[in-house]
Motif scaffolding. Structure first.
Motif, PDB file in Angstrom:
ATOM      1  N   ALA A 121       0.833  -1.208   0.000  1.00 36.88           N
ATOM      2  CA  ALA A 121       0.000   0.000   0.000  1.00 36.88           C
ATOM      3  C   ALA A 121       0.867   1.258   0.000  1.00 36.88           C
ATOM      4  CB  ALA A 121      -0.931  -0.009   1.213  1.00 36.88           C
ATOM      5  N   ASN A 122       1.961   1.231   0.750  1.00 34.40           N
ATOM      6  CA  ASN A 122       2.877   2.368   0.775  1.00 34.40           C
ATOM      7  C   ASN A 122       3.564   2.534  -0.584  1.00 34.40           C
ATOM      8  OD1 ASN A 122       4.318   4.526   1.792  1.00 34.40           O
ATOM      9  ND2 ASN A 122       5.929   3.228   2.654  1.00 34.40           N
ATOM     10  N   GLY A 123       3.954   1.436  -1.185  1.00 33.69           N
ATOM     11  CA  GLY A 123       4.583   1.488  -2.502  1.00 33.69           C
ATOM     12  C   GLY A 123       3.658   2.033  -3.564  1.00 33.69           C
ATOM     13  N   LEU A 124       2.366   1.762  -3.420  1.00 32.01           N
ATOM     14  CA  LEU A 124       1.382   2.262  -4.380  1.00 32.01           C
ATOM     15  C   LEU A 124       1.383   3.789  -4.406  1.00 32.01           C
ATOM     16  CD1 LEU A 124      -0.870   1.462  -6.343  1.00 32.01           C
ATOM     17  CD2 LEU A 124      -2.447   1.564  -4.419  1.00 32.01           C
ATOM     18  N   LEU A 125       1.510   4.406  -3.248  1.00 34.20           N
ATOM     19  CA  LEU A 125       1.567   5.867  -3.200  1.00 34.20           C
ATOM     20  C   LEU A 125       2.808   6.391  -3.918  1.00 34.20           C
ATOM     21  CD1 LEU A 125       0.453   6.437   0.492  1.00 34.20           C
ATOM     22  CD2 LEU A 125      -0.894   6.752  -1.576  1.00 34.20           C
ATOM     23  N   TRP A 126       3.941   5.725  -3.736  1.00 35.10           N
ATOM     24  CA  TRP A 126       5.172   6.157  -4.395  1.00 35.10           C
ATOM     25  C   TRP A 126       5.085   5.976  -5.910  1.00 35.10           C
ATOM     26  CZ3 TRP A 126       8.653   9.160  -2.389  1.00 35.10           C
ATOM     27  CH2 TRP A 126       8.785   9.205  -0.998  1.00 35.10           C
ATOM     28  N   VAL A 127       4.482   4.868  -6.343  1.00 31.74           N
ATOM     29  CA  VAL A 127       4.339   4.629  -7.784  1.00 31.74           C
ATOM     30  C   VAL A 127       3.438   5.694  -8.405  1.00 31.74           C
ATOM     31  CG1 VAL A 127       3.432   3.035  -9.519  1.00 31.74           C
ATOM     32  CG2 VAL A 127       4.805   2.164  -7.639  1.00 31.74           C
ATOM     33  N   LEU A 128       2.328   5.980  -7.772  1.00 33.24           N
ATOM     34  CA  LEU A 128       1.417   6.999  -8.305  1.00 33.24           C
ATOM     35  C   LEU A 128       2.067   8.384  -8.288  1.00 33.24           C
ATOM     36  CD1 LEU A 128      -1.987   5.833  -6.802  1.00 33.24           C
ATOM     37  CD2 LEU A 128      -1.171   5.595  -9.152  1.00 33.24           C
ATOM     38  N   GLY A 129       2.851   8.670  -7.261  1.00 33.45           N
ATOM     39  CA  GLY A 129       3.575   9.944  -7.224  1.00 33.45           C
ATOM     40  C   GLY A 129       4.593  10.046  -8.343  1.00 33.45           C
ATOM     41  N   GLY A 130       5.331   8.960  -8.593  1.00 29.93           N
ATOM     42  CA  GLY A 130       6.303   8.953  -9.675  1.00 29.93           C
ATOM     43  C   GLY A 130       5.647   9.089 -11.040  1.00 29.93           C
ATOM     44  N   LEU A 131       4.528   8.409 -11.227  1.00 27.51           N
ATOM     45  CA  LEU A 131       3.797   8.542 -12.491  1.00 27.51           C
ATOM     46  C   LEU A 131       3.286   9.960 -12.689  1.00 27.51           C
ATOM     47  CD1 LEU A 131       1.777   5.215 -12.670  1.00 27.51           C
ATOM     48  CD2 LEU A 131       3.494   6.007 -14.291  1.00 27.51           C
ATOM     49  N   SER A 132       2.866  10.598 -11.623  1.00 29.86           N
ATOM     50  CA  SER A 132       2.401  11.985 -11.722  1.00 29.86           C
ATOM     51  C   SER A 132       3.533  12.908 -12.147  1.00 29.86           C
ATOM     52  CB  SER A 132       1.838  12.452 -10.380  1.00 29.86           C
ATOM     53  OG  SER A 132       0.745  11.669  -9.995  1.00 29.86           O
ATOM     54  N   VAL A 133       4.710  12.705 -11.572  1.00 27.05           N
ATOM     55  CA  VAL A 133       5.862  13.542 -11.936  1.00 27.05           C
ATOM     56  C   VAL A 133       6.235  13.331 -13.399  1.00 27.05           C
ATOM     57  CG1 VAL A 133       8.324  13.890 -11.521  1.00 27.05           C
ATOM     58  CG2 VAL A 133       6.756  13.707  -9.601  1.00 27.05           C
ATOM     59  N   VAL A 134       6.260  12.072 -13.847  1.00 23.17           N
ATOM     60  CA  VAL A 134       6.617  11.777 -15.240  1.00 23.17           C
ATOM     61  C   VAL A 134       5.604  12.387 -16.189  1.00 23.17           C
ATOM     62  CG1 VAL A 134       6.786   9.894 -16.920  1.00 23.17           C
ATOM     63  CG2 VAL A 134       7.936   9.702 -14.729  1.00 23.17           C
ATOM     64  N   THR A 135       4.335  12.259 -15.871  1.00 22.14           N
ATOM     65  CA  THR A 135       3.289  12.760 -16.756  1.00 22.14           C
ATOM     66  C   THR A 135       3.297  14.284 -16.832  1.00 22.14           C
ATOM     67  OG1 THR A 135       1.960  10.837 -16.162  1.00 22.14           O
ATOM     68  CG2 THR A 135       0.825  12.648 -17.216  1.00 22.14           C
ATOM     69  N   LEU A 136       3.558  14.942 -15.726  1.00 22.65           N
ATOM     70  CA  LEU A 136       3.529  16.398 -15.701  1.00 22.65           C
ATOM     71  C   LEU A 136       4.829  17.052 -16.152  1.00 22.65           C
ATOM     72  CD1 LEU A 136       1.670  16.920 -12.309  1.00 22.65           C
ATOM     73  CD2 LEU A 136       0.755  17.257 -14.595  1.00 22.65           C
ATOM     74  N   ALA A 137       5.910  16.280 -16.257  1.00 26.66           N
ATOM     75  CA  ALA A 137       7.227  16.860 -16.541  1.00 26.66           C
ATOM     76  C   ALA A 137       7.261  17.627 -17.855  1.00 26.66           C
ATOM     77  CB  ALA A 137       8.289  15.759 -16.550  1.00 26.66           C
ATOM     78  N   ALA A 138       6.686  17.075 -18.897  1.00 25.10           N
ATOM     79  CA  ALA A 138       6.758  17.717 -20.216  1.00 25.10           C
ATOM     80  C   ALA A 138       6.005  19.040 -20.240  1.00 25.10           C
ATOM     81  CB  ALA A 138       6.204  16.781 -21.276  1.00 25.10           C
ATOM     82  N   GLY A 139       5.025  19.233 -19.399  1.00 25.52           N
ATOM     83  CA  GLY A 139       4.302  20.491 -19.365  1.00 25.52           C
ATOM     84  C   GLY A 139       4.829  21.499 -18.354  1.00 25.52           C
ATOM     85  N   VAL A 140       5.325  20.988 -17.234  1.00 24.80           N
ATOM     86  CA  VAL A 140       5.752  21.877 -16.149  1.00 24.80           C
ATOM     87  C   VAL A 140       7.116  22.492 -16.436  1.00 24.80           C
ATOM     88  CG1 VAL A 140       6.437  21.912 -13.736  1.00 24.80           C
ATOM     89  CG2 VAL A 140       4.365  20.724 -14.408  1.00 24.80           C
ATOM     90  N   VAL A 141       8.063  21.712 -16.915  1.00 24.09           N
ATOM     91  CA  VAL A 141       9.429  22.219 -17.113  1.00 24.09           C
ATOM     92  C   VAL A 141       9.473  23.372 -18.116  1.00 24.09           C
ATOM     93  CG1 VAL A 141      11.753  21.609 -17.889  1.00 24.09           C
ATOM     94  CG2 VAL A 141      10.517  20.104 -16.343  1.00 24.09           C
ATOM     95  N   PRO A 142       8.856  23.260 -19.308  1.00 21.51           N
ATOM     96  CA  PRO A 142       8.893  24.410 -20.207  1.00 21.51           C
ATOM     97  C   PRO A 142       8.182  25.642 -19.645  1.00 21.51           C
ATOM     98  CG  PRO A 142       8.300  22.453 -21.426  1.00 21.51           C
ATOM     99  CD  PRO A 142       8.290  22.086 -19.970  1.00 21.51           C
ATOM    100  N   ALA A 143       7.145  25.438 -18.838  1.00 24.19           N
ATOM    101  CA  ALA A 143       6.448  26.563 -18.251  1.00 24.19           C
ATOM    102  C   ALA A 143       7.323  27.308 -17.238  1.00 24.19           C
ATOM    103  CB  ALA A 143       5.160  26.101 -17.585  1.00 24.19           C
ATOM    104  N   ILE A 144       8.173  26.578 -16.527  1.00 23.71           N
ATOM    105  CA  ILE A 144       9.047  27.200 -15.533  1.00 23.71           C
ATOM    106  C   ILE A 144      10.235  27.862 -16.213  1.00 23.71           C
ATOM    107  CG2 ILE A 144      10.629  26.697 -13.631  1.00 23.71           C
ATOM    108  CD1 ILE A 144       8.669  24.524 -12.744  1.00 23.71           C
ATOM    109  N   VAL A 145      10.828  27.205 -17.191  1.00 28.25           N
ATOM    110  CA  VAL A 145      12.058  27.683 -17.808  1.00 28.25           C
ATOM    111  C   VAL A 145      11.812  28.920 -18.660  1.00 28.25           C
ATOM    112  CG1 VAL A 145      13.886  27.079 -19.431  1.00 28.25           C
ATOM    113  CG2 VAL A 145      13.146  25.431 -17.729  1.00 28.25           C
ATOM    114  N   THR A 146      10.729  28.964 -19.425  1.00 31.37           N
ATOM    115  CA  THR A 146      10.507  30.097 -20.324  1.00 31.37           C
ATOM    116  C   THR A 146       9.668  31.161 -19.694  1.00 31.37           C
ATOM    117  OG1 THR A 146       8.622  28.955 -21.311  1.00 31.37           O
ATOM    118  CG2 THR A 146      10.754  28.768 -22.412  1.00 31.37           C
TER     119      THR A 146
END
Length: 107
Positions: free
Chosen positions: A82-107
């Motif tokens: 159950a604890n690992g499930l939270l970490w997996v979902l958190g990691g998936l959220s970071v991966v999914t949001l990375a392509a949108g968040v990084v360009p928004a911060i950098v530019t």
């Protein structure tokens, strides 16, 4: 002590400074990819995202198996799943949001 502070302040004031960017130069140009990387980089990012999502799917399956096996007399294993499930979902959220968040911060 104040004499030391005044001396340090005078030394900083005498130090050479960097030239400030002039408007209309390359300082204010938008970020551009290096020559030849226009087609390669999006492909690499796509592959990385594809493998990360695949690893996330396998991680959720592994957490589910741990929770099922740990149901009886192995409550620690179930809690780890159950604890690992939270970490997996958190990691998936970071991966999914990375392509949108990084360009928004950098530019």
């Amino acid at each position: 002590m104040s004499l030391l502070t005044a001396l340090a302040s005078d030394l900083v004031a005498l130090a050479p400074t960097a030239e400030s960017p002039k408007p209309g130069t390359n300082w204010d140009a938008p970020p551009a990819s290096p020559p030849g990387m226009d087609n390669i980089m999006p492909e690499w990012v796509g592959w990385a995202k594809y493998f990360a999502i695949g690893a996330g799917i396998l991680g959720i399956i592994a957490c589910g198996i741990m929770m099922m096996v740990g149901r009886r007399n192995r409550s620690h294993l179930s809690a780890e799943g159950a604890n690992g499930l939270l970490w997996v979902l958190g990691g998936l959220s970071v991966v999914t949001l990375a392509a949108g968040v990084v360009p928004a911060i950098v530019t």
